[in-house]
Design a protein around this motif. Structure first.
Motif, PDB file in Angstrom:
ATOM      1  N   LEU A  11       0.145 -39.136  34.590  1.00  0.00           N
ATOM      2  CA  LEU A  11      -1.256 -39.529  34.754  1.00  0.00           C
ATOM      3  C   LEU A  11      -1.896 -38.836  35.956  1.00  0.00           C
ATOM      4  O   LEU A  11      -3.079 -38.488  35.920  1.00  0.00           O
ATOM      5  CB  LEU A  11      -1.363 -41.054  34.915  1.00  0.00           C
ATOM      6  N   ALA A  12      -1.110 -38.633  37.013  1.00  0.00           N
ATOM      7  CA  ALA A  12      -1.630 -37.942  38.192  1.00  0.00           C
ATOM      8  C   ALA A  12      -2.030 -36.507  37.842  1.00  0.00           C
ATOM      9  O   ALA A  12      -3.111 -36.028  38.220  1.00  0.00           O
ATOM     10  CB  ALA A  12      -0.591 -37.946  39.308  1.00  0.00           C
ATOM     11  N   LEU A  13      -1.152 -35.812  37.113  1.00  0.00           N
ATOM     12  CA  LEU A  13      -1.467 -34.441  36.695  1.00  0.00           C
ATOM     13  C   LEU A  13      -2.671 -34.424  35.758  1.00  0.00           C
ATOM     14  O   LEU A  13      -3.546 -33.553  35.860  1.00  0.00           O
ATOM     15  CB  LEU A  13      -0.247 -33.823  36.001  1.00  0.00           C
ATOM     16  N   PHE A  14      -2.712 -35.415  34.855  1.00  0.00           N
ATOM     17  CA  PHE A  14      -3.840 -35.497  33.923  1.00  0.00           C
ATOM     18  C   PHE A  14      -5.147 -35.746  34.675  1.00  0.00           C
ATOM     19  O   PHE A  14      -6.191 -35.174  34.330  1.00  0.00           O
ATOM     20  CB  PHE A  14      -3.606 -36.617  32.907  1.00  0.00           C
ATOM     21  N   ALA A  15      -5.075 -36.595  35.704  1.00  0.00           N
ATOM     22  CA  ALA A  15      -6.280 -36.915  36.470  1.00  0.00           C
ATOM     23  C   ALA A  15      -6.848 -35.668  37.154  1.00  0.00           C
ATOM     24  O   ALA A  15      -8.072 -35.450  37.145  1.00  0.00           O
ATOM     25  CB  ALA A  15      -5.966 -37.990  37.517  1.00  0.00           C
ATOM     26  N   ILE A  16      -5.966 -34.869  37.747  1.00  0.00           N
ATOM     27  CA  ILE A  16      -6.434 -33.672  38.454  1.00  0.00           C
ATOM     28  C   ILE A  16      -6.879 -32.586  37.479  1.00  0.00           C
ATOM     29  O   ILE A  16      -7.997 -32.055  37.575  1.00  0.00           O
ATOM     30  CB  ILE A  16      -5.328 -33.135  39.385  1.00  0.00           C
ATOM     31  N   VAL A  17      -6.002 -32.251  36.528  1.00  0.00           N
ATOM     32  CA  VAL A  17      -6.326 -31.176  35.585  1.00  0.00           C
ATOM     33  C   VAL A  17      -7.483 -31.598  34.680  1.00  0.00           C
ATOM     34  O   VAL A  17      -8.447 -30.835  34.474  1.00  0.00           O
ATOM     35  CB  VAL A  17      -5.088 -30.805  34.742  1.00  0.00           C
ATOM     36  N   GLY A  18      -7.399 -32.810  34.146  1.00  0.00           N
ATOM     37  CA  GLY A  18      -8.470 -33.286  33.264  1.00  0.00           C
ATOM     38  C   GLY A  18      -9.786 -33.411  33.994  1.00  0.00           C
ATOM     39  O   GLY A  18     -10.851 -33.059  33.467  1.00  0.00           O
ATOM     40  N   GLY A  19      -9.734 -33.891  35.234  1.00  0.00           N
ATOM     41  CA  GLY A  19     -10.962 -34.002  36.020  1.00  0.00           C
ATOM     42  C   GLY A  19     -11.586 -32.656  36.290  1.00  0.00           C
ATOM     43  O   GLY A  19     -12.817 -32.505  36.241  1.00  0.00           O
ATOM     44  N   SER A  20     -10.726 -31.668  36.573  1.00  0.00           N
ATOM     45  CA  SER A  20     -11.231 -30.324  36.837  1.00  0.00           C
ATOM     46  C   SER A  20     -11.921 -29.747  35.596  1.00  0.00           C
ATOM     47  O   SER A  20     -12.976 -29.108  35.693  1.00  0.00           O
ATOM     48  CB  SER A  20     -10.083 -29.410  37.274  1.00  0.00           C
ATOM     49  N   ILE A  21     -11.321 -30.003  34.430  1.00  0.00           N
ATOM     50  CA  ILE A  21     -11.907 -29.504  33.186  1.00  0.00           C
ATOM     51  C   ILE A  21     -13.232 -30.203  32.894  1.00  0.00           C
ATOM     52  O   ILE A  21     -14.238 -29.569  32.550  1.00  0.00           O
ATOM     53  CB  ILE A  21     -10.917 -29.693  32.013  1.00  0.00           C
ATOM     54  N   LEU A  22     -13.242 -31.530  33.042  1.00  0.00           N
ATOM     55  CA  LEU A  22     -14.452 -32.303  32.753  1.00  0.00           C
ATOM     56  C   LEU A  22     -15.597 -31.967  33.712  1.00  0.00           C
ATOM     57  O   LEU A  22     -16.771 -32.046  33.340  1.00  0.00           O
ATOM     58  CB  LEU A  22     -14.138 -33.798  32.814  1.00  0.00           C
ATOM     59  N   LYS A  23     -15.229 -31.598  34.932  1.00  0.00           N
ATOM     60  CA  LYS A  23     -16.256 -31.238  35.914  1.00  0.00           C
ATOM     61  C   LYS A  23     -16.744 -29.801  35.748  1.00  0.00           C
ATOM     62  O   LYS A  23     -17.665 -29.361  36.431  1.00  0.00           O
ATOM     63  CB  LYS A  23     -15.711 -31.420  37.332  1.00  0.00           C
ATOM     64  N   GLY A  24     -16.093 -29.051  34.860  1.00  0.00           N
ATOM     65  CA  GLY A  24     -16.530 -27.691  34.594  1.00  0.00           C
ATOM     66  C   GLY A  24     -15.835 -26.629  35.413  1.00  0.00           C
ATOM     67  O   GLY A  24     -16.114 -25.444  35.262  1.00  0.00           O
ATOM     68  N   ALA A  25     -14.917 -27.044  36.288  1.00  0.00           N
ATOM     69  CA  ALA A  25     -14.213 -26.056  37.109  1.00  0.00           C
ATOM     70  C   ALA A  25     -13.121 -25.356  36.318  1.00  0.00           C
ATOM     71  O   ALA A  25     -12.744 -24.221  36.629  1.00  0.00           O
ATOM     72  CB  ALA A  25     -13.614 -26.728  38.343  1.00  0.00           C
ATOM     73  N   GLY A  26     -12.589 -26.034  35.294  1.00  0.00           N
ATOM     74  CA  GLY A  26     -11.537 -25.437  34.479  1.00  0.00           C
ATOM     75  C   GLY A  26     -10.186 -25.470  35.164  1.00  0.00           C
ATOM     76  O   GLY A  26     -10.073 -25.750  36.359  1.00  0.00           O
ATOM     77  N   VAL A  27      -9.143 -25.179  34.397  1.00  0.00           N
ATOM     78  CA  VAL A  27      -7.787 -25.160  34.951  1.00  0.00           C
ATOM     79  C   VAL A  27      -7.636 -24.029  35.960  1.00  0.00           C
ATOM     80  O   VAL A  27      -6.958 -24.156  36.975  1.00  0.00           O
ATOM     81  CB  VAL A  27      -6.751 -24.998  33.820  1.00  0.00           C
ATOM     82  N   GLY A  28      -8.288 -22.910  35.675  1.00  0.00           N
ATOM     83  CA  GLY A  28      -8.197 -21.758  36.571  1.00  0.00           C
ATOM     84  C   GLY A  28      -8.692 -22.055  37.970  1.00  0.00           C
ATOM     85  O   GLY A  28      -8.238 -21.447  38.944  1.00  0.00           O
TER      86      GLY A  28
END
Length: 246
Positions: A11-28
């Protein structure tokens, strides 16, 4: 296996990666080798300076307890102690010599051997409590290694952000590089705060809980052995020790 810890990491990884994607920053936007070196390698360097070698090695050894705590069986231990008390009342303390020799747990083995040797209850308590407290202190100091990393990581994240902004300042003449440079600078802050609050500090807390459980079991062991040495009734011993299960 502690399923809650595994789920928490996912869930921690999902929160960071998913949050980055949802905010438009992307995984990169989360991939930054410079930030990784500054924050995580820097945190490791800081804790190595902070911690004695023996404590650091033990911390790495007990890290697995956060995901696979030591197997504890307090109910089984109570049953064994009650059985030993019955044997001691009927046949004497010397009848426990075979149990002492075959006992795999060093702490319990030491206590049983003192019973067989006829040590006084106060002496048994004093010696075993020193062993228990020494072990608990060493384990707690090792758990604090991860607590220390949780303190250092956010500060290293700020250092990484400042270094990134310094690099941005050198490119003020080229506006096309400013946005990317500023975003990369703040990636270090994410690394520092996220690693501290989603990994290092929770790991330290989980280890401390596992250590507390082991100490409680040793306290129960001491009380049981003292009760045997004093010749208490097995049923009374069982009732007393079951109080530790609450």
């Amino acid at each position: 296996m502690d399923k809650l810890s595994v789920i928490g990491v996912v869930l921690a990884l999902f929160a960071i990666v998913g949050g980055s994607i949802l905010k438009g920053a992307g995984v990169g936007g989360l991939v930054n080798p410079a930030a990784f070196v500054i924050v995580l390698v820097g945190t490791l360097a800081a804790i190595m300076i902070h911690t004695p070698m023996t404590t650091f090695k033990h911390a790495m050894k007990i890290l697995r307890w956060a995901f696979k705590p030591p197997a504890l069986d307090p109910e089984g231990l109570i049953a064994r102690i009650v059985e030993w008390s019955g044997v001691a009342r009927k046949q004497g303390l010397l009848a426990l010599e075979g149990n002492a020799e075959s006992e795999p747990d060093p702490f319990l083995k030491k206590g049983l051997q003192m019973l067989v040797d006829g040590a006084e209850p106060d002496a048994i308590r004093a010696i075993l409590e020193v062993d228990m407290q020494t072990r608990e202190h060493f384990d707690q100091q090792s758990a604090k290694v991860f607590e220390g990393m949780g303190i250092y990581a956010p500060t290293l994240g700020i250092i990484g952000a400042v270094l990134g902004l310094m690099a941005v300042m050198k490119n003020l003449a080229d506006p096309s590089k400013l946005g990317h440079g500023i975003a990369a600078a703040f990636t270090a802050t994410i690394y520092g705060i996220a690693s501290a609050n989603l990994f290092f500090l929770p790991i330290a807390a989980k280890l401390k809980a596992a250590i507390a459980d082991q100490t409680r079991l040793r306290e129960m062991t001491i009380e049981g052995l003292i009760a045997i040495s004093q010749g208490e009734n097995p049923k009374n011993i069982e009732s007393k020790l079951k109080g530790f299960l609450h």
